[in-house]
Design a protein around this motif. Structure first.
Motif, PDB file in Angstrom:
ATOM      1  N   ILE A 138      27.724  33.465 -44.484  1.00 52.31           N
ATOM      2  CA  ILE A 138      27.593  34.055 -45.823  1.00 52.31           C
ATOM      3  C   ILE A 138      27.754  35.557 -45.652  1.00 52.31           C
ATOM      4  O   ILE A 138      27.015  36.184 -44.883  1.00 52.31           O
ATOM      5  CB  ILE A 138      26.228  33.747 -46.461  1.00 52.31           C
ATOM      6  CG1 ILE A 138      26.082  32.246 -46.711  1.00 52.31           C
ATOM      7  CG2 ILE A 138      26.055  34.526 -47.770  1.00 52.31           C
ATOM      8  CD1 ILE A 138      24.765  31.844 -47.341  1.00 52.31           C
ATOM      9  N   ASP A 139      28.726  36.112 -46.343  1.00 49.76           N
ATOM     10  CA  ASP A 139      28.998  37.549 -46.202  1.00 49.76           C
ATOM     11  C   ASP A 139      29.698  38.010 -47.474  1.00 49.76           C
ATOM     12  O   ASP A 139      30.588  37.321 -47.975  1.00 49.76           O
ATOM     13  CB  ASP A 139      29.900  37.783 -44.964  1.00 49.76           C
ATOM     14  CG  ASP A 139      29.918  39.234 -44.520  1.00 49.76           C
ATOM     15  OD1 ASP A 139      30.255  40.100 -45.347  1.00 49.76           O
ATOM     16  OD2 ASP A 139      29.609  39.504 -43.347  1.00 49.76           O
ATOM     17  N   ASP A 140      29.283  39.150 -48.016  1.00 46.86           N
ATOM     18  CA  ASP A 140      29.938  39.636 -49.247  1.00 46.86           C
ATOM     19  C   ASP A 140      31.164  40.505 -48.928  1.00 46.86           C
ATOM     20  O   ASP A 140      31.795  41.046 -49.830  1.00 46.86           O
ATOM     21  CB  ASP A 140      28.948  40.394 -50.138  1.00 46.86           C
ATOM     22  CG  ASP A 140      28.466  41.698 -49.516  1.00 46.86           C
ATOM     23  OD1 ASP A 140      28.830  41.990 -48.351  1.00 46.86           O
ATOM     24  OD2 ASP A 140      27.712  42.431 -50.188  1.00 46.86           O
ATOM     25  N   LEU A 141      31.450  40.653 -47.648  1.00 36.42           N
ATOM     26  CA  LEU A 141      32.600  41.442 -47.170  1.00 36.42           C
ATOM     27  C   LEU A 141      32.533  42.888 -47.655  1.00 36.42           C
ATOM     28  O   LEU A 141      33.567  43.535 -47.827  1.00 36.42           O
ATOM     29  CB  LEU A 141      33.932  40.780 -47.583  1.00 36.42           C
ATOM     30  CG  LEU A 141      34.116  39.318 -47.134  1.00 36.42           C
ATOM     31  CD1 LEU A 141      35.470  38.776 -47.594  1.00 36.42           C
ATOM     32  CD2 LEU A 141      33.995  39.178 -45.620  1.00 36.42           C
ATOM     33  N   SER A 142      31.306  43.395 -47.849  1.00 33.85           N
ATOM     34  CA  SER A 142      31.170  44.781 -48.322  1.00 33.85           C
ATOM     35  C   SER A 142      31.632  45.781 -47.266  1.00 33.85           C
ATOM     36  O   SER A 142      31.987  46.913 -47.595  1.00 33.85           O
ATOM     37  CB  SER A 142      29.731  45.080 -48.753  1.00 33.85           C
ATOM     38  OG  SER A 142      28.825  44.697 -47.764  1.00 33.85           O
ATOM     39  N   SER A 143      31.633  45.381 -45.995  1.00 36.48           N
ATOM     40  CA  SER A 143      32.160  46.298 -44.970  1.00 36.48           C
ATOM     41  C   SER A 143      33.653  46.105 -44.773  1.00 36.48           C
ATOM     42  O   SER A 143      34.237  46.735 -43.899  1.00 36.48           O
ATOM     43  CB  SER A 143      31.497  46.080 -43.615  1.00 36.48           C
ATOM     44  OG  SER A 143      30.174  45.833 -43.718  1.00 36.48           O
TER      45      SER A 143
END
Ligand SMILES: NC(=O)c1ccc[n+]([C@@H]2O[C@H](COP(=O)([O-])OP(=O)(O)OC[C@H]3O[C@@H](n4cnc5c(N)ncnc54)[C@H](O)[C@@H]3O)[C@@H](O)[C@H]2O)c1
Length: 310
Positions: free
Chosen positions: A30-35
């Protein structure tokens, strides 16, 4: 084993996911890919969601992990100093949201990424390398949220009868680290020096950190999905100054005479960190394998062969 990794699309997480999958674990990220989306994680094991959001909670419940590795975080000290509310929201509310979802789904083991470089604060020379029993006295808001993580995990272990490990990483470095962030001085210097440009040292360059290679960190995470409890330092026991790091990177990059620029010190930074790795040895059967010079050479090679995405 079914392992859910929050923040698994990032620098440390993607290395850990690679290792877990190579060991045969079934992994969901689960990752919002904000980086950023660097494509290190295949789409079919990635749920793009914020750890505070409903969608992430549903994904945890549907996957029913046996272990959760909690890496998603706002991880900049200086952003935490400017925006403590954002830092607390992601790092504390996001953490507890994921643990609660995991508990509802029957998860019995939780591994969190704390930060040995910030949770202990300024520790005098005679108490270095720092042991896990040292008082926690963070100087930054980020350090506070990473210290609170340790307390949450310990309290969950006691109150909900689950197994929890808080890994206090040193300064993690290696391929895939973002050279445009503020953390990751080795990647930042490598990005500049491989282009023949000088790097900037913030402050006098004499602050020391415990640099630990990302493959070693991934191995510590993998071990912790199966064994260990409580707070465990993941470091080498040796502190290296920023100035010495600069010298090592510039030699590896083939510019041994390129002097650094100097900038003001960053707020919330501690002076010296070396983390005693003894507990990791006994509890996780873990010791760092990669030495600083070959590790730095690997980063320089990686930076030189990968187009940077500023
Ligand atoms: N890199 C280090 O030296 C170091 C040292 C100590 C602790 N840590 C901790 O290790 C963990 C991983 O760090 P990293 O260096 O791989 O950083 P990273 O930024 O590469 O990885 C963090 C990942 O979390 C994701 N993320 C951020 N906020 C999110 C949110 N609200 N919801 C879902 N995903 C979110 C990002 O997109 C990113 O992929 C962090 O918890 C960090 O605090 C890192």
């Amino acid at each position: 084993m079914r392992v859910l990794v929050t923040g698994g699309a990032g620098f440390i997480g993607s290395h850990a996911v690679d290792l877990l999958r190579a060991q045969g674990d079934e992994v969901l990220v689960i990752d919002d890919l904000s980086s950023g989306d660097f494509g290190w994680i295949p789409d079919d094991i990635l749920v793009r969601a914020d750890v505070r959001a409903e969608e992430a909670v549903h994904a945890v419940e549907a996957f029913a992990p046996e272990c959760m590795v909690l890496l998603a975080a706002q991880m900049s000290v200086s952003i935490s100093m400017r925006e403590p509310l954002l830092d607390a929201d992601v790092n504390v509310v996001g953490l507890v949201t994921m643990i609660e979802a995991g508990l509802r789904a029957g998860c019995r083991r939780f591994v969190g990424a704390s930060s040995g470089g910030t949770i202990y604060g300024d520790v005098p020379e005679e108490r270095q390398p720092i042991e896990e029993c040292a008082p926690r006295a963070p100087l930054s808001f980020y350090g506070i949220t990473k210290s609170i993580m340790v307390d949450y995990l310990e309290t969950y272990a006691r109150e909900r009868d689950v197994e929890t490990v808080a890994l206090a990483f040193g300064n993690v470095y290696g391929p895939r680290q973002n050279p445009h962030g503020e953390a990751g001085v080795i990647a930042i210097f490598a990005e500049r020096l491989t282009k023949g440009l000088p790097g900037t040292i913030n402050g006098d360059g004499l602050t020391t950190r415990d640099y630990v290679y990302v493959d070693d960190v991934a191995r510590a995470i993998e071990r912790s999905t199966r064994q260990g409890r409580g707070l465990v330092n993941i470091g080498t026991g040796v502190g290296t100054s920023v100035l010495d790091i600069y010298r090592l990177v510039r030699s590896a990059a083939g510019h041994p005479n390129l002097d650094p620029l100097h900038g003001p010190p960053l707020p919330g930074e501690v002076r010296a960190v070396a983390l005693d790795p003894d507990r990791a040895r006994t509890m996780l059967d873990w010791r760092p394998r990669v030495k600083l010079e070959p590790g730095i050479a690997e980063v320089v090679r990686w930076v030189a062969t990968h187009e940077s995405t500023a």
